[in-house]
Design a protein around this motif. Structure first.
Motif, PDB file in Angstrom:
ATOM      1  N   ASP A 128       0.716  -1.258  -0.105  1.00  0.00           N
ATOM      2  CA  ASP A 128       0.207  -0.187   0.049  1.00  0.00           C
ATOM      3  C   ASP A 128       0.848   1.108   0.001  1.00  0.00           C
ATOM      4  O   ASP A 128       0.531   2.053  -0.526  1.00  0.00           O
ATOM      5  CB  ASP A 128      -0.836   0.222   1.246  1.00  0.00           C
ATOM      6  N   ARG A 129       1.995   1.124   0.763  1.00  0.00           N
ATOM      7  CA  ARG A 129       2.651   2.250   0.675  1.00  0.00           C
ATOM      8  C   ARG A 129       3.706   2.525  -0.335  1.00  0.00           C
ATOM      9  O   ARG A 129       4.136   3.391  -0.726  1.00  0.00           O
ATOM     10  CB  ARG A 129       3.639   2.369   2.036  1.00  0.00           C
ATOM     11  N   ARG A 131       2.846   1.679  -3.398  1.00  0.00           N
ATOM     12  CA  ARG A 131       1.909   2.108  -4.539  1.00  0.00           C
ATOM     13  C   ARG A 131       1.769   3.667  -4.387  1.00  0.00           C
ATOM     14  O   ARG A 131       1.448   4.289  -5.296  1.00  0.00           O
ATOM     15  CB  ARG A 131       0.449   1.617  -4.568  1.00  0.00           C
ATOM     16  N   SER A 132       1.731   4.119  -3.066  1.00  0.00           N
ATOM     17  CA  SER A 132       1.525   5.548  -2.919  1.00  0.00           C
ATOM     18  C   SER A 132       2.924   6.487  -2.665  1.00  0.00           C
ATOM     19  O   SER A 132       2.898   7.412  -2.363  1.00  0.00           O
ATOM     20  CB  SER A 132       0.698   5.891  -1.766  1.00  0.00           C
TER      21      SER A 132
END
Length: 293
Positions: A128-129, A131-132
């Motif tokens: 998740d981190r 991808r961002s």
């Protein structure tokens, strides 16, 4: 009967209490608690492959794996602070994997681990981190003198790096630009070029640079290890300028050099001891002395 059972019962209770006390206290042991989801990455253990020295030319291009063993991409470059010798960031190219597109992403060096069964590296950041993350286009690198982007990278990854300093305190350079960079003496004459840079990822620092001297400096065409502090960039912001060698020729012991086709094992204990003693002959050069020469 009561007088005989009572001591036996007491002995049994005492035995049970002793057994329970001997068991590990999982609730009180911080290592047994689940890790925080976004905990700051810690430096690799001293015995891990990343605790060893490595040639920067061999790290650039190395494959990077995700924590699940999936291929993420490769290391496109390393970022070093020329003022301090600190290895600041590794810049990754994911090549469209994990929905990240064909961009580059900077990560603090201590976000990496060694893969268990190969020389590849594992990026210790959840998807998740990932991808961002703060990416940038390959053709439009963020300015290395402007600290805004790099401060954002530090904050995003939990302050893994030291607190950002003033822009004038940093002299960031891409490792790919440092490799093969020309080196002049203090009079501006050719001295040689940077053959390679030996770094330690666990310690997040440049251990030493290896220079390929011109024939007039080294008739035997030997490579010689020197501390990064022996080199400086001219005052100003021109990253394409040649480096300056701050060490007089008479202080260079070319007998300590080696052939470019016969590199020593940079992790051999005897060699590390020898090169460490040699580097100790060169005290760190202050930036004021370099700019005021």
């Amino acid at each position: 009967m009561k007088s005989t059972l009572r001591p036996r019962g007491a002995a049994l209770l005492l035995s049970l209490a002793g057994a329970l006390a001997a068991l590990p206290s999982f609730a009180a042991d911080p290592a047994a608690q689940p890790a925080a989801p976004h905990a700051t990455a810690q430096a690799p253990a001293a015995g891990s492959p990343l605790a060893r020295d490595a040639r920067a030319s061999k790290i650039i291009g190395r494959e990077v794996l995700g924590t699940g063993g999936e291929k993420l991409g490769r290391i496109d470059d390393l970022i070093v602070d020329m003022n301090t010798g600190r290895l600041q960031y590794a810049v990754l190219s994911f090549g469209g994997v994990a929905g990240l597109g064909d961009k580059l992403f900077a990560y603090p060096v201590n976000a990496f681990r060694a893969a268990a069964d190969s020389d590849d590296l594992t990026l210790n950041v959840d998807k998740d981190r990932l991808r961002s993350s703060l990416g940038f286009d390959k053709a439009h690198w963020p300015g290395l003198d402007a600290t805004a982007y790099w401060r954002d990278v530090d904050r995003y990854h939990g302050g893994a790096q030291a607190p950002a300093q003033a822009a004038t305190a940093h002299r960031l350079m891409r490792m790919s630009k440092l490799l093969d960079k020309d080196v002049n003496d203090r009079q501006g004459k050719d001295a040689g070029e940077v053959e390679d840079v030996v770094v330690n990822m666990a310690q997040q620092r440049v251990h030493y640079v290896v220079l390929d001297f011109d024939k007039k400096w080294s008739p035997d065409d030997k490579l010689l290890a020197l501390p990064l502090s022996a080199l400086s960039l001219p005052a100003g912001r021109d990253k394409d300028a040649d480096l300056v060698l701050n060490v007089p020729r008479e202080q260079l012991d070319m007998k300590r050099g080696f052939d470019e086709n016969a590199w020593p094992d940079v992790n051999d204990p005897a060699y590390r001891h020898d090169v460490g003693g040699w580097l100790d002959h060169f005290p760190p050069t202050s930036r004021a002395q370099e700019q005021g020469r």
